[in-house]
Design a protein around this motif. Structure first.
Motif, PDB file in Angstrom:
ATOM      1  N   HIS A  85       3.235 -25.838 -11.348  1.00  0.00           N
ATOM      2  CA  HIS A  85       2.504 -24.679 -11.431  1.00  0.00           C
ATOM      3  C   HIS A  85       3.185 -23.451 -11.689  1.00  0.00           C
ATOM      4  CE1 HIS A  85      -1.532 -22.939 -11.788  1.00  0.00           C
ATOM      5  NE2 HIS A  85      -0.930 -22.009 -10.781  1.00  0.00           N
ATOM      6  N   THR A  86       4.217 -23.416 -12.643  1.00  0.00           N
ATOM      7  CA  THR A  86       5.275 -22.308 -12.885  1.00  0.00           C
ATOM      8  C   THR A  86       4.905 -21.536 -14.156  1.00  0.00           C
ATOM      9  OG1 THR A  86       6.976 -23.770 -13.258  1.00  0.00           O
ATOM     10  CG2 THR A  86       6.817 -22.815 -11.176  1.00  0.00           C
ATOM     11  N   SER A  87       5.452 -20.531 -14.079  1.00  0.00           N
ATOM     12  CA  SER A  87       5.530 -19.945 -15.690  1.00  0.00           C
ATOM     13  C   SER A  87       6.853 -19.082 -15.622  1.00  0.00           C
ATOM     14  CB  SER A  87       4.398 -18.591 -15.776  1.00  0.00           C
ATOM     15  OG  SER A  87       4.502 -17.948 -14.715  1.00  0.00           O
ATOM     16  N   ASP A  88       7.381 -18.834 -16.983  1.00  0.00           N
ATOM     17  CA  ASP A  88       8.837 -18.255 -16.981  1.00  0.00           C
ATOM     18  C   ASP A  88       9.020 -17.332 -16.220  1.00  0.00           C
ATOM     19  OD1 ASP A  88      11.010 -17.576 -17.917  1.00  0.00           O
ATOM     20  OD2 ASP A  88      10.445 -16.865 -19.888  1.00  0.00           O
ATOM     21  N   PRO A  89      10.069 -17.513 -15.185  1.00  0.00           N
ATOM     22  CA  PRO A  89      10.411 -16.606 -14.120  1.00  0.00           C
ATOM     23  C   PRO A  89      11.091 -15.207 -14.635  1.00  0.00           C
ATOM     24  CG  PRO A  89      11.891 -18.360 -14.047  1.00  0.00           C
ATOM     25  CD  PRO A  89      10.956 -18.662 -15.125  1.00  0.00           C
ATOM     26  N   GLU A  90      11.668 -15.512 -16.123  1.00  0.00           N
ATOM     27  CA  GLU A  90      12.212 -14.299 -16.418  1.00  0.00           C
ATOM     28  C   GLU A  90      11.568 -13.612 -17.557  1.00  0.00           C
ATOM     29  OE1 GLU A  90      16.651 -14.630 -16.735  1.00  0.00           O
ATOM     30  OE2 GLU A  90      16.186 -16.782 -16.272  1.00  0.00           O
TER      31      GLU A  90
ATOM     32  N   PHE B  29       8.240 -11.687 -19.344  1.00  0.00           N
ATOM     33  CA  PHE B  29       7.469 -10.403 -18.911  1.00  0.00           C
ATOM     34  C   PHE B  29       6.014 -10.831 -18.964  1.00  0.00           C
ATOM     35  CE2 PHE B  29      11.637  -8.836 -19.492  1.00  0.00           C
ATOM     36  CZ  PHE B  29      11.659  -7.853 -18.570  1.00  0.00           C
ATOM     37  N   GLY B  30       5.085 -10.414 -18.131  1.00  0.00           N
ATOM     38  CA  GLY B  30       3.581 -10.993 -18.122  1.00  0.00           C
ATOM     39  C   GLY B  30       3.028  -9.551 -18.243  1.00  0.00           C
ATOM     40  N   ARG B  31       1.782  -9.835 -18.132  1.00  0.00           N
ATOM     41  CA  ARG B  31       0.774  -8.662 -18.433  1.00  0.00           C
ATOM     42  C   ARG B  31       0.085  -8.343 -17.074  1.00  0.00           C
ATOM     43  NH1 ARG B  31      -2.644 -10.051 -23.372  1.00  0.00           N
ATOM     44  NH2 ARG B  31      -1.689 -11.889 -22.944  1.00  0.00           N
ATOM     45  N   ASN B  32       0.087  -9.262 -16.008  1.00  0.00           N
ATOM     46  CA  ASN B  32      -0.599  -8.794 -14.707  1.00  0.00           C
ATOM     47  C   ASN B  32       0.424  -8.337 -13.863  1.00  0.00           C
ATOM     48  OD1 ASN B  32      -3.262  -9.512 -15.530  1.00  0.00           O
ATOM     49  ND2 ASN B  32      -2.484 -11.672 -15.354  1.00  0.00           N
ATOM     50  N   PHE B  33       0.669  -6.883 -13.582  1.00  0.00           N
ATOM     51  CA  PHE B  33       1.425  -6.397 -12.712  1.00  0.00           C
ATOM     52  C   PHE B  33       1.043  -6.264 -11.382  1.00  0.00           C
ATOM     53  CE2 PHE B  33       1.823  -4.573 -16.919  1.00  0.00           C
ATOM     54  CZ  PHE B  33       3.172  -5.125 -17.534  1.00  0.00           C
ATOM     55  N   LEU B  34       1.848  -6.662 -10.522  1.00  0.00           N
ATOM     56  CA  LEU B  34       1.607  -6.229  -8.965  1.00  0.00           C
ATOM     57  C   LEU B  34       0.261  -6.708  -8.720  1.00  0.00           C
ATOM     58  CD1 LEU B  34       3.076  -2.834  -8.923  1.00  0.00           C
ATOM     59  CD2 LEU B  34       4.158  -4.732  -8.067  1.00  0.00           C
ATOM     60  N   LYS B  35      -0.209  -8.051  -8.908  1.00  0.00           N
ATOM     61  CA  LYS B  35      -1.359  -8.662  -8.405  1.00  0.00           C
ATOM     62  C   LYS B  35      -1.052  -9.186  -7.061  1.00  0.00           C
ATOM     63  CE  LYS B  35      -4.344  -8.024 -11.864  1.00  0.00           C
ATOM     64  NZ  LYS B  35      -3.796  -6.288 -12.130  1.00  0.00           N
ATOM     65  N   PRO B  36      -2.196  -9.199  -6.130  1.00  0.00           N
ATOM     66  CA  PRO B  36      -1.985  -9.969  -4.959  1.00  0.00           C
ATOM     67  C   PRO B  36      -2.030 -11.504  -5.147  1.00  0.00           C
ATOM     68  CG  PRO B  36      -4.007  -8.758  -5.006  1.00  0.00           C
ATOM     69  CD  PRO B  36      -3.403  -8.214  -6.294  1.00  0.00           C
TER      70      PRO B  36
ATOM     71  N   ASN C   2       4.980  -9.670  -9.773  1.00  0.00           N
ATOM     72  CA  ASN C   2       5.675  -8.369  -9.322  1.00  0.00           C
ATOM     73  C   ASN C   2       5.761  -7.318 -10.409  1.00  0.00           C
ATOM     74  OD1 ASN C   2       6.883  -9.205 -11.459  1.00  0.00           O
ATOM     75  ND2 ASN C   2       9.036 -10.096 -10.401  1.00  0.00           N
ATOM     76  N   ARG C   3       6.741  -6.646 -10.450  1.00  0.00           N
ATOM     77  CA  ARG C   3       6.661  -5.435 -11.167  1.00  0.00           C
ATOM     78  C   ARG C   3       6.744  -5.445 -12.696  1.00  0.00           C
ATOM     79  NH1 ARG C   3      11.545  -6.241  -9.411  1.00  0.00           N
ATOM     80  NH2 ARG C   3      13.510  -5.558 -11.020  1.00  0.00           N
ATOM     81  N   ASN C   4       7.083  -6.703 -12.889  1.00  0.00           N
ATOM     82  CA  ASN C   4       7.271  -7.247 -14.483  1.00  0.00           C
ATOM     83  C   ASN C   4       6.416  -8.028 -14.863  1.00  0.00           C
ATOM     84  OD1 ASN C   4       9.689  -5.705 -14.701  1.00  0.00           O
ATOM     85  ND2 ASN C   4      10.922  -7.350 -13.926  1.00  0.00           N
ATOM     86  N   GLY C   5       5.012  -8.364 -13.823  1.00  0.00           N
ATOM     87  CA  GLY C   5       4.203  -9.010 -14.175  1.00  0.00           C
ATOM     88  C   GLY C   5       4.732 -10.709 -14.143  1.00  0.00           C
ATOM     89  N   GLN C   6       5.774 -10.789 -13.474  1.00  0.00           N
ATOM     90  CA  GLN C   6       6.101 -12.231 -13.370  1.00  0.00           C
ATOM     91  C   GLN C   6       5.698 -12.822 -12.196  1.00  0.00           C
ATOM     92  OE1 GLN C   6      10.177 -10.750 -13.231  1.00  0.00           O
ATOM     93  NE2 GLN C   6      10.724 -11.168 -15.271  1.00  0.00           N
ATOM     94  N   ASP C   7       5.116 -14.128 -12.250  1.00  0.00           N
ATOM     95  CA  ASP C   7       4.566 -14.889 -11.239  1.00  0.00           C
ATOM     96  C   ASP C   7       5.513 -15.089 -10.038  1.00  0.00           C
ATOM     97  OD1 ASP C   7       3.086 -16.598  -9.840  1.00  0.00           O
ATOM     98  OD2 ASP C   7       3.808 -18.269 -10.600  1.00  0.00           O
TER      99      ASP C   7
ATOM    100  N   GLY D 216      18.352  -9.723 -12.736  1.00  0.00           N
ATOM    101  CA  GLY D 216      17.199 -10.210 -13.383  1.00  0.00           C
ATOM    102  C   GLY D 216      17.069 -11.980 -13.148  1.00  0.00           C
ATOM    103  N   THR D 217      18.373 -12.552 -12.504  1.00  0.00           N
ATOM    104  CA  THR D 217      18.407 -14.002 -12.349  1.00  0.00           C
ATOM    105  C   THR D 217      17.354 -14.239 -11.350  1.00  0.00           C
ATOM    106  OG1 THR D 217      20.772 -13.720 -12.265  1.00  0.00           O
ATOM    107  CG2 THR D 217      19.709 -15.764 -12.001  1.00  0.00           C
TER     108      THR D 217
END
Lengths: 303, 315
Positions: free
Chosen positions: A58-63, A65-72, A82-87, A245-246
């Motif tokens: 259940h992962t997405s690309d950790p590096e 950039f996503g569109r959902n920023f800082l979602k709980p 996180n701040r880059n929309g990464q899961d 970034g790693t």
């Protein structure tokens, strides 16, 4: 069943049982007498499993950039974003890779070098021993953190540099402990016997002394791995470890990530917890292995 | 004993000399020298500035000569001049050391105050529930990274209750406030040491508890409290004090991260800044200084060990 009974059983079993059964028996015995160590190894295996099969849990690309920023944290993003929309869950799972590679790699290198030098110094004695012992004293005189800072500064930023630097910082103390062990083992009568029947020095070192060092080596390795993990995390946290970034636990705790910690409690909590749980598991396992393999060191917290 | 001390004292400058060679070689291997760091990289690169900096640093001289100038200065007590920060290191270093030292000493006090009672209770109640709990706390202490604890302590109260936990550095003009400022990093820094000391205190007390003279003390009807304090606690202190001595040098290393998190102008933060700026004069000076410190502490600990416990003879 009392402790004595069970060891009596096992003595009878030797020879009567096929090998795999006696292995199973000693594993069961470890599980029964060392519950904390068992928990430790189960957690480590789970983390290793997640690290290896990171693509399928259940992962997405950790590096990316996503569109959902800082979602709980939610059902979609277990640990939030996180701040880059990464899961964050993905980053934590992928972050296990550098941690395990670095921890095991650095300790492997340190153990290899230290064992080889310890055999040379402890077996031959004389000038080699004096030189190596002096060198160890000198290297130990500089605080570990300074070696790490200097080495990571002097060489390019890569996982190899980190492994080398951490191994360098940990090998002197390992060499010192193992050298004592070699001297101890070389004084045992069967070594003399081997020499009398004309066994060569390398043969005595690798066939007779080395196998007897195994328990101490396992104990030292299991104590050094958590220390190596913390050393790497500290360096990465200070911005001197892995490439920015790693996906890495310490990376998500330091540097640019910190500016956003006030916007989400989950940001510092999960990567740090992953690191803490991993180090704790290795320490629990190390304690148990020490109890089983080298009772003289029980609870000493040393080595 | 005297011969041992003299031999060790002679080894101190020899060790420092070899460390200085290693450090020098490493620092000259640093990619991108201070000249480039100061005068800008490609694009905004200023050739004249570059040459001036290199001259000031002595980088235009042969390597051996550079080493010799640096090393003889250090032996005379001159740690050098940092052309990047435009300061004599000697002027800056004492204030920095003092700040690090305050955190170090306070952290050491916390280490002892937390670690020894936990280890002692754990040993006396060995095998009971409280023993297991305390041992778990000890292993937690050495496992949980201190920069994570510090981060949570700073950010979580700020996030949930808008409380600022870590106040700014004020100095001794406001003694109470200053103590509060220093106490937070010190106590976080002390946790791993406390865990280690608790484990060592427990095992060394357990060893003494099973010895003959403790059995005798109990057999002659001495109260348990007196037995523990007079016969168990005192002998096991020897081991514990050795470890405390060594812990002190570890604390200096560990404070690097605490200083970086809490923005304390100590030696540790200075090293980090110096590394970022490729200011190897400062890095070299600090490595030499801390190694000297480390050697002295180890020497003192070893001598104290031999003095307290006459069974130990160094050859």
């Amino acid at each position: 069943m009392s402790e004595r009974d069970s060891s009596f059983d096992e003595q009878i079993d030797i020879g009567a049982d096929p090998k795999w059964r006696s292995v199973l028996k000693s594993i069961w015995r470890f599980v029964r007498t060392q519950p904390l160590g068992t928990v430790g190894i189960l957690v480590i295996l789970t983390i290793a499993f997640l690290a290896i099969f990171a693509d399928y849990v259940h992962t997405s690309d950790p590096e990316g950039f996503g569109r959902n920023f800082l979602k709980p944290p939610s059902e979609e993003n277990f640990f939030g974003t996180n701040r880059n929309g990464q899961d964050l869950w993905s980053r934590v799972v992928y972050g296990a890779r550098p941690a395990l590679i670095l921890g095991l790699g650095a300790v492997g290198v340190a153990m290899f070098v230290a064992t080889l030098l310890a055999l040379l110094a402890g077996f031959f004695g004389g000038i080699i021993d004096t030189l190596l012992s002096r060198l160890v004293e000198i290297l130990i005189a500089v605080p570990q953190i300074l070696w790490l800072l200097m080495l990571t500064t002097a060489f390019d930023r890569s996982i190899q540099t980190l492994i080398f630097a951490i191994a360098f910082a940990f090998s002197p103390i390992t060499l010192r402990v193992l050298r004592g062990n070699v001297i101890q083992e070389a004084a045992v009568p069967y070594v003399e016997a081997a020499r009398v029947i004309g066994a060569s020095s390398p043969r005595i070192m690798f066939r007779h002394i080395l196998p007897n060092m195994a328990p101490l080596m396992i104990v030292i390795a299991s104590i050094t791995i958590p220390a190596a993990l913390l050393a790497e995390a500290g360096l990465t946290f200070l911005g001197l470890g892995l490439e920015p970034g790693t996906p890495s636990w310490a990376m998500d705790l330091g540097g640019g990530a910190r500016q956003y910690f006030a916007s989400g409690w989950w940001l510092p909590v999960f990567p740090g917890a992953a690191l803490a749980v991993t180090v704790l598991s290795f320490n629990l396992l190390g304690d148990s292995l020490r109890d089983v393999l080298d009772p003289r060191l029980r609870g000493s917290g040393l080595v | 004993m005297q011969a041992y001390i003299i031999r060790r004292l002679i080894l101190v400058p020899v060790t420092l000399f070899i460390i200085s060679v290693i450090v020098f070689v490493f620092m000259r291997a640093v990619p991108g020298d201070a000249g480039v760091a100061k005068c800008g990289a490609a694009g905004s690169f200023d050739q004249k500035c570059f040459e001036v900096v290199r001259q000031e640093l002595g980088l235009d001289k042969p390597k051996i000569e550079q080493y010799w100038i640096w090393f003889s200065d250090i032996f005379k007590g001159d740690l050098g001049f940092s052309p990047l920060q435009r300061i004599h290191i000697n002027e800056e270093v004492w204030g920095r050391l003092w700040n690090t030292f305050q955190i170090g000493i306070l952290s050491l006090i916390f280490t002892v105050l937390i670690g020894i009672p936990i280890g002692a209770i754990s040993a006396i109640r060995s095998g009971k529930l409280i023993d297991y709990l305390l041992r778990f706390f000890a292993i937690l202490g050495i496992s949980v990274p201190n920069f994570w604890i510090a981060t949570l302590i700073i950010f979580l109260p700020a996030y949930f209750w808008q409380i600022r936990v870590a106040p700014d550095w004020v100095g001794w003009e406001e003694p109470l406030m200053h103590l509060r400022v220093v106490a937070l990093p010190a106590i976080i820094l002390s946790l791993s040491g406390a865990g280690a000391i608790a484990r060592i205190a427990r095992s060394s007390m357990l060893e003494v508890l099973s010895s003959d003279f403790v059995r005798t003390a109990r057999a002659k009807g001495l109260r348990e409290r007196v037995t523990v304090i007079r016969h168990v606690f005192r002998p096991s202190m020897i081991t514990i004090f050795t470890i405390i001595g060594l812990q002190f040098s570890l604390v200096l290393g560990g404070s690097v991260i605490m200083e970086a998190i809490f923005g304390i102008q100590g030696i540790g933060l200075w090293v980090i800044e110096a590394i970022a700026a490729r200011d190897f004069v400062i890095i070299q000076a600090i490595v030499m200084l801390l190694s000297f410190w480390f050697l002295l502490i180890t020497l003192l600990v070893d001598v104290a060990y031999a003095w307290v416990d006459p069974r130990i003879r160094y050859n």
